[in-house]
Design a protein around this motif. Structure first.
Motif, PDB file in Angstrom:
ATOM      1  N   CYS A 103     -26.124  28.819   4.479  1.00 41.98           N
ATOM      2  CA  CYS A 103     -26.915  28.151   5.251  1.00 41.98           C
ATOM      3  C   CYS A 103     -28.242  27.797   4.094  1.00 41.98           C
ATOM      4  N   SER A 122     -31.301  27.909   4.739  1.00 42.61           N
ATOM      5  CA  SER A 122     -32.024  28.967   4.933  1.00 42.61           C
ATOM      6  C   SER A 122     -31.913  30.199   3.930  1.00 42.61           C
ATOM      7  N   HIS A 158     -26.663  34.811   6.586  1.00 39.92           N
ATOM      8  CA  HIS A 158     -26.791  35.196   8.096  1.00 39.92           C
ATOM      9  C   HIS A 158     -26.076  34.478   9.262  1.00 39.92           C
ATOM     10  N   GLU A 159     -24.875  33.811   8.598  1.00 41.83           N
ATOM     11  CA  GLU A 159     -23.865  33.450   9.621  1.00 41.83           C
ATOM     12  C   GLU A 159     -22.599  34.469   9.383  1.00 41.83           C
ATOM     13  N   CYS A 202     -25.570  29.899  13.458  1.00 42.79           N
ATOM     14  CA  CYS A 202     -26.874  29.489  12.980  1.00 42.79           C
ATOM     15  C   CYS A 202     -27.101  28.135  12.945  1.00 42.79           C
ATOM     16  N   ARG A 218     -20.423  22.366   5.917  1.00 38.49           N
ATOM     17  CA  ARG A 218     -20.936  23.883   6.003  1.00 38.49           C
ATOM     18  C   ARG A 218     -19.713  24.686   4.802  1.00 38.49           C
TER      19      ARG A 218
END
Ligand SMILES: [Zn+2]
Ligand SMILES: [Zn+2]
Length: 357
Positions: free
Chosen positions: A41, A43, A63-64, A150, A332
């Motif tokens: 991501c 982020s 964080h995914e 996310c 992604r």
């Protein structure tokens, strides 16, 4: 059982390092997860580029995260070893602060951000606070579910909480990792959808994703184009440019709101006239709580919304991250772990037939 696992650490800003770490038991309120897939991501740059104030290295980003629980801390209730779970950006609420007690888990004062303040999912194993876990439905493959935790949650939650009703005009600025999901969700929720991006080459993709209208912000005035369609009830900003975001505020109908989801350095300058006359609003939204994450997965399955993904083995995390940061990911990047790949589970579910209308 192996006593160590592979992980990709960031050891200094911009420096990835492939390491083996000793397996640890989960803390009392934690679950230990055998990671299967982890999305990459934008982020993650908070960690990789050291942009997060006070971040300490080494740190495992990501964080995914989707995987299976293989051990539980002594005080964890409601989760089982073997269960497939996800972890998003919010690392788990505390349950006792003012915001938790008020039911606002997203604003919890004692919540770590996954992959920033504790180690994330660029690894075969991750420790996660049980209060942050998301249940993954059996129908969703781990690689497909990962980006929804996310990018999916952020766009779904913002649109679900937005004051638009079926048939209202909803604008989506940007058709990237977040935007390509936002367009699909907006369409599936029954809105009239206007996708906004730079360049004529994105028009076909926007229509394929379900947009009714495509606005090329390089060729036309975004605000005028939105007003010509009657003005947007809601505009969601998935790109980082401040000027482009500001233009959507001028394109709102009275009472409309521009919701910022993408973080960028450029200020968003709006005139008080545009806000006051017509009662327009500009606001931000940060991801969502675990129950909303589960709703995201359910809604995605029910409506056929999915992220377009490219899977990459864990050891190529640095290259995947670089590709994403260069804006070359379509759309992604998802890291897959060796054991998961060996089990044959890493294939993305083929996207359903492209929309024809
Ligand atoms: Zn994210
Ligand atoms: Zn709290």
């Amino acid at each position: 059982m192996e006593t160590s696992y592979a992980a990709i650490e960031v050891t200094a800003p911009g420096q990835f390092s492939s390491v083996r770490r000793p397996l640890r038991d989960p803390g009392a309120d934690e679950a230990r997860i055998r990671v299967e897939a982890c999305g990459v991501c934008h982020s993650d740059s908070a960690t990789v580029d050291g942009a997060w104030p006070g971040i300490s290295f080494p740190r495992v980003p990501g964080h995914e995260v989707v995987g299976r629980i293989d051990a539980l801390g002594s005080s964890v209730r409601g989760w089982a070893v073997g269960q497939r779970v996800g972890v998003g950006f919010l690392g788990g609420s505390c349950g006792y602060c003012e915001f938790c007690r008020g039911g606002d888990l997203v604003s919890c004062r004692n919540q770590d951000y996954t992959g920033i303040q504790h180690d994330g999912g660029y690894a075969e194993v991750m420790l996660a606070k049980a209060s942050g876990l998301v249940s993954i439905p059996e129908g969703a493959s781990s690689v497909d579910a990962a980006p929804l935790l996310c990018a999916g949650l952020t766009t779904f939650s913002a649109l679900r909480n937005a004051p638009a009703k079926a048939g209202d005009l909803v604008a989506v600025l940007g058709i990237g990792g977040l935007g390509h999901l936002a367009v699909q969700y907006a369409r599936a929720m029954g809105f009239e959808v206007a996708a906004i991006a730079r360049g004529a080459d994105k028009a076909d993709l926007a229509k394929e994703l379900g947009a009714h209208h495509y606005i090329d912000s390089a060729a036309v005035d975004t605000a005028e184009a939105l007003r010509a369609l009657g003005g947007a009830r809601v505009a969601v900003i998935t790109a980082s440019g401040g000027k482009a975001a500001a233009a959507t505020v001028k394109g709102l109908r009275p009472g409309g709101v521009t919701i910022v989801l993408g973080v960028g350095g450029e200020p968003i300058e709006v005139s008080s006239v545009d806000l006051v006359f017509g009662g327009r609003r500009l606001e931000g939204a940060l991801t969502g709580n675990p129950a909303t994450s589960e709703a995201t997965l359910r809604f995605s399955a029910l409506s056929g919304v999915s992220a377009m993904i490219e899977t990459v083995p864990l050891e190529e995390a640095a290259a995947a991250y670089a590709k994403m940061m260069e804006g070359k990911a379509r759309f992604r990047m998802v890291l897959t772990m060796p054991a998961y790949v060996a089990s044959g589970g890493s294939e993305a579910t083929p996207r359903r037939e492209e929309r024809t209308s």
